[in-house]
Write an enzyme that holds these catalytic residues in place. Structure first.
Site, PDB file in Angstrom:
ATOM      1  N   GLU A  76       0.989  -1.453  -0.194  1.00  0.00           N
ATOM      2  CA  GLU A  76       0.007  -0.907   0.040  1.00  0.00           C
ATOM      3  C   GLU A  76       0.821   1.439   0.111  1.00  0.00           C
ATOM      4  O   GLU A  76       0.359   2.484  -0.991  1.00  0.00           O
ATOM      5  CB  GLU A  76      -0.843  -0.335   1.468  1.00  0.00           C
ATOM      6  CG  GLU A  76      -1.890  -0.700   1.103  1.00  0.00           C
ATOM      7  CD  GLU A  76      -3.181  -0.935   0.170  1.00  0.00           C
ATOM      8  OE1 GLU A  76      -3.068   0.758  -0.359  1.00  0.00           O
ATOM      9  OE2 GLU A  76      -3.502  -1.614   0.000  1.00  0.00           O
ATOM     10  N   GLN A  81       0.368   7.130  -4.978  1.00  0.00           N
ATOM     11  CA  GLN A  81       0.961   7.567  -6.444  1.00  0.00           C
ATOM     12  C   GLN A  81       2.249   6.695  -7.411  1.00  0.00           C
ATOM     13  O   GLN A  81       2.929   7.448  -7.894  1.00  0.00           O
ATOM     14  CB  GLN A  81       1.876   9.336  -5.857  1.00  0.00           C
ATOM     15  CG  GLN A  81       0.702   9.808  -4.802  1.00  0.00           C
ATOM     16  CD  GLN A  81      -0.131  10.642  -5.676  1.00  0.00           C
ATOM     17  OE1 GLN A  81       0.234  11.433  -6.498  1.00  0.00           O
ATOM     18  NE2 GLN A  81      -1.159   9.952  -5.417  1.00  0.00           N
ATOM     19  N   THR A  82       2.038   5.764  -6.681  1.00  0.00           N
ATOM     20  CA  THR A  82       3.263   5.517  -7.993  1.00  0.00           C
ATOM     21  C   THR A  82       2.252   3.456  -8.824  1.00  0.00           C
ATOM     22  O   THR A  82       1.612   3.321  -8.413  1.00  0.00           O
ATOM     23  CB  THR A  82       3.864   4.720  -6.991  1.00  0.00           C
ATOM     24  OG1 THR A  82       4.513   5.424  -6.389  1.00  0.00           O
ATOM     25  CG2 THR A  82       5.369   3.679  -7.262  1.00  0.00           C
ATOM     26  N   LEU A 119      12.327   4.632  -5.709  1.00  0.00           N
ATOM     27  CA  LEU A 119      10.767   4.621  -5.936  1.00  0.00           C
ATOM     28  C   LEU A 119      10.171   6.150  -6.207  1.00  0.00           C
ATOM     29  O   LEU A 119       9.347   6.603  -6.378  1.00  0.00           O
ATOM     30  CB  LEU A 119      10.237   3.780  -4.857  1.00  0.00           C
ATOM     31  CG  LEU A 119       9.645   2.535  -5.530  1.00  0.00           C
ATOM     32  CD1 LEU A 119       9.128   1.703  -4.227  1.00  0.00           C
ATOM     33  CD2 LEU A 119       8.337   2.648  -6.672  1.00  0.00           C
ATOM     34  N   CYS A 229     -11.948   1.825 -15.595  1.00  0.00           N
ATOM     35  CA  CYS A 229     -12.597   2.778 -16.490  1.00  0.00           C
ATOM     36  C   CYS A 229     -11.201   3.479 -15.550  1.00  0.00           C
ATOM     37  O   CYS A 229     -11.268   4.518 -15.183  1.00  0.00           O
ATOM     38  CB  CYS A 229     -13.498   3.340 -14.824  1.00  0.00           C
ATOM     39  SG  CYS A 229     -14.412   4.778 -15.018  1.00  0.00           S
ATOM     40  N   CYS A 236     -16.065   1.171 -21.513  1.00  0.00           N
ATOM     41  CA  CYS A 236     -17.422   1.292 -20.966  1.00  0.00           C
ATOM     42  C   CYS A 236     -18.051   0.256 -21.812  1.00  0.00           C
ATOM     43  O   CYS A 236     -18.996  -0.722 -20.801  1.00  0.00           O
ATOM     44  CB  CYS A 236     -18.342   2.408 -21.548  1.00  0.00           C
ATOM     45  SG  CYS A 236     -17.903   3.801 -21.071  1.00  0.00           S
ATOM     46  N   CYS A 239     -17.626  -2.395 -18.790  1.00  0.00           N
ATOM     47  CA  CYS A 239     -18.105  -2.170 -17.672  1.00  0.00           C
ATOM     48  C   CYS A 239     -19.531  -2.595 -16.698  1.00  0.00           C
ATOM     49  O   CYS A 239     -20.250  -2.868 -17.345  1.00  0.00           O
ATOM     50  CB  CYS A 239     -17.701  -0.963 -17.282  1.00  0.00           C
ATOM     51  SG  CYS A 239     -18.140   0.098 -15.263  1.00  0.00           S
ATOM     52  N   CYS A 245     -24.392   4.089 -14.793  1.00  0.00           N
ATOM     53  CA  CYS A 245     -23.057   5.118 -14.836  1.00  0.00           C
ATOM     54  C   CYS A 245     -23.615   6.501 -15.345  1.00  0.00           C
ATOM     55  O   CYS A 245     -24.038   6.155 -16.539  1.00  0.00           O
ATOM     56  CB  CYS A 245     -22.007   4.920 -16.096  1.00  0.00           C
ATOM     57  SG  CYS A 245     -21.066   6.213 -15.584  1.00  0.00           S
ATOM     58  N   SER A 340       8.225  16.762  -8.906  1.00  0.00           N
ATOM     59  CA  SER A 340       6.926  16.898  -8.546  1.00  0.00           C
ATOM     60  C   SER A 340       6.871  18.054  -9.117  1.00  0.00           C
ATOM     61  O   SER A 340       5.721  19.256  -9.473  1.00  0.00           O
ATOM     62  CB  SER A 340       6.389  16.275  -7.462  1.00  0.00           C
ATOM     63  OG  SER A 340       6.988  16.950  -7.126  1.00  0.00           O
TER      64      SER A 340
END
Length: 398
Positions: A76, A81-82, A119, A229, A236, A239, A245, A340
């Site tokens: 986790e 962000q990876t 990383l 998605c 779609c 999905c 949706c 970033s």
DNA sequence: AAAACGTGGGC
DNA sequence: TGCCCAAGTTT
């Protein structure tokens, strides 16, 4: 102090309108603007459709073979962000190197950072290390099963705590990561950036979460965002939520979620010194533990001021940071790199140590190392390019 | 509460 | 090339 109506509450009328419209599309007699008012038959159908899709189409990911909270915790944190494909090799190496809380807590931070090297967002590794020690001291070496205790650990926020406790213990905590934001934003056709509707999106994630299968539900929601998605070209047709949706029904799925505005990134020009002594050694320094690239090693240098030559910059920075005088020689290489929140151009020059004993004036530690030894130390990516250039020059036939 | 915090992929 | 974004948290 009377202004205590939580700041976001009045700031997301579009989110309430979107949810109200979503509900009204299903039940025209219902004008509620809150996720908790979703008709229960819709909630049931959404859960059932997603869970049965996941049973057949869910991804096979390494950490899904484990129920060890430690292993899931590591995954986790790495996944913040990876992307999954980036994480997998790091995840495998990490579990070999640090197979449990105790081994991580007992490790040297430098070894932890070396395992994390490449990383990015290195505070994650520092926090992992610190949290492992907290778990050892406060939780008997076992990852806590209480939400508040997990949330209190360094580097664990609401989404990560929910992700770990639902995946490891099947506890019913909602999550709201990038995938879930995108899926839910499209589900209700939210016509504002997700960051302006976080309370409503959390409510929606909470309302939809399956109370009986929270583990699979959360994983399924993330898989849906990651495989169908997707940000561009959502699939779609495959999905499980297509009938429900709102974005699909309005044919705006490719326009959502609305993007967050961002300004142009500043560009810094940096002078960097590869300082040699008479023993064919190079001077490197370890950055202070906080902030950008904290705890990693680097080649000394700094920002080129207006009107300053690269050579003058390098001499000045080396004097300020290390208290020594160097002679600036020929250029080794140039490295362009994007962080970033800014971009840099590294102007790297060979230098020779001339005068003074190097001192760690603006860093934690300095060391003279040979080219053979240098790979033992954790470096940021931009500096690894410099090392590669040094090794290439070194291996040139003479 | 806005800004800081890395790197790689995709177009 | 340059820009956006990806399993967010911290200050």
């Amino acid at each position: 102090m009377s202004r205590r109506s939580s700041p976001q509450r009045n700031r997301s009328p579009r989110a309430k309108a979107a949810i109200a419209a979503y509900i009204a599309d299903i039940d025209s007699t219902n004008s509620a603007g809150s996720a908790s008012n979703l008709p229960s038959f819709v909630v049931q159908q959404l859960r059932q459709a997603l869970l049965s899709w996941y049973a057949h189409q869910g991804r096979d990911l390494p950490w899904r073979h484990s129920r060890d909270p430690y292993a899931i915790w590591i995954s986790e944190i790495m996944l913040q962000q990876t992307q999954v494909t980036t994480v997998i090799p790091y995840y495998r190496r990490w579990l070999q190197r640090f197979p449990n809380v105790d081994s991580l807590a007992a490790a040297d931070l430098q070894d932890v950072l070396k395992t994390w090297e490449g990383l990015g967002y290195y505070a994650r590794a520092r926090n992992l290390h610190r949290a492992a020690q907290t778990i050892g001291q406060q939780h008997g070496g076992r990852f806590p099963q209480q939400f508040d205790q997990a949330l209190a650990l360094s580097g664990i926020g609401r989404t990560t705590a929910g992700g770990i406790l639902s995946a490891a213990f099947n506890q019913p905590w909602p999550i709201l990561d990038g995938n879930v934001k995108r899926v839910l934003t499209r589900l209700i056709a939210l016509d504002c950036p997700p960051s302006q509707a976080l309370p409503e999106l959390w409510d929606l994630s909470t309302t939809l979460l399956s109370p009986t299968q929270p583990r699979d539900f959360n994983q399924a929601l993330m898989d849906l965002g990651a495989t169908l998605c997707t940000r561009r070209h959502p699939n779609c047709q495959q999905c499980p939520w297509q009938p429900y949706c709102r974005a699909y029904n309005l044919n705006v799925q490719s326009e959502l979620p609305m993007s967050e505005a961002r300004g142009p990134l500043p560009h810094k020009h940096i002078g960097v010194a590869v300082i040699w002594n008479d023993q064919q050694q190079i001077l490197i320094d370890r950055r202070r533990p906080q902030g950008l690239l904290g705890g990693l090693w680097e080649f000394p240098g700094g920002k080129i001021e207006a009107g300053e030559t690269v050579e003058a910059c390098i001499q000045r920075e080396v004097q300020e940071e290390l208290g020594i005088h160097v002679e600036v020689g020929k250029q080794l290489t140039t490295v362009d790199h994007a962080y970033s929140h800014f971009k840099v151009t590294l102007n790297v020059y060979h230098c020779r140590h001339r005068q003074g004993e190097p001192q760690p004036l603006e860093c934690d530690e300095i060391r003279w190392v040979t080219l053979e030894e240098i790979s033992q130390f954790p470096f940021p990516k931009a500096n690894l390019q410099i090392i590669a250039a040094l090794q290439q020059a070194h291996h040139l036939p003479t």
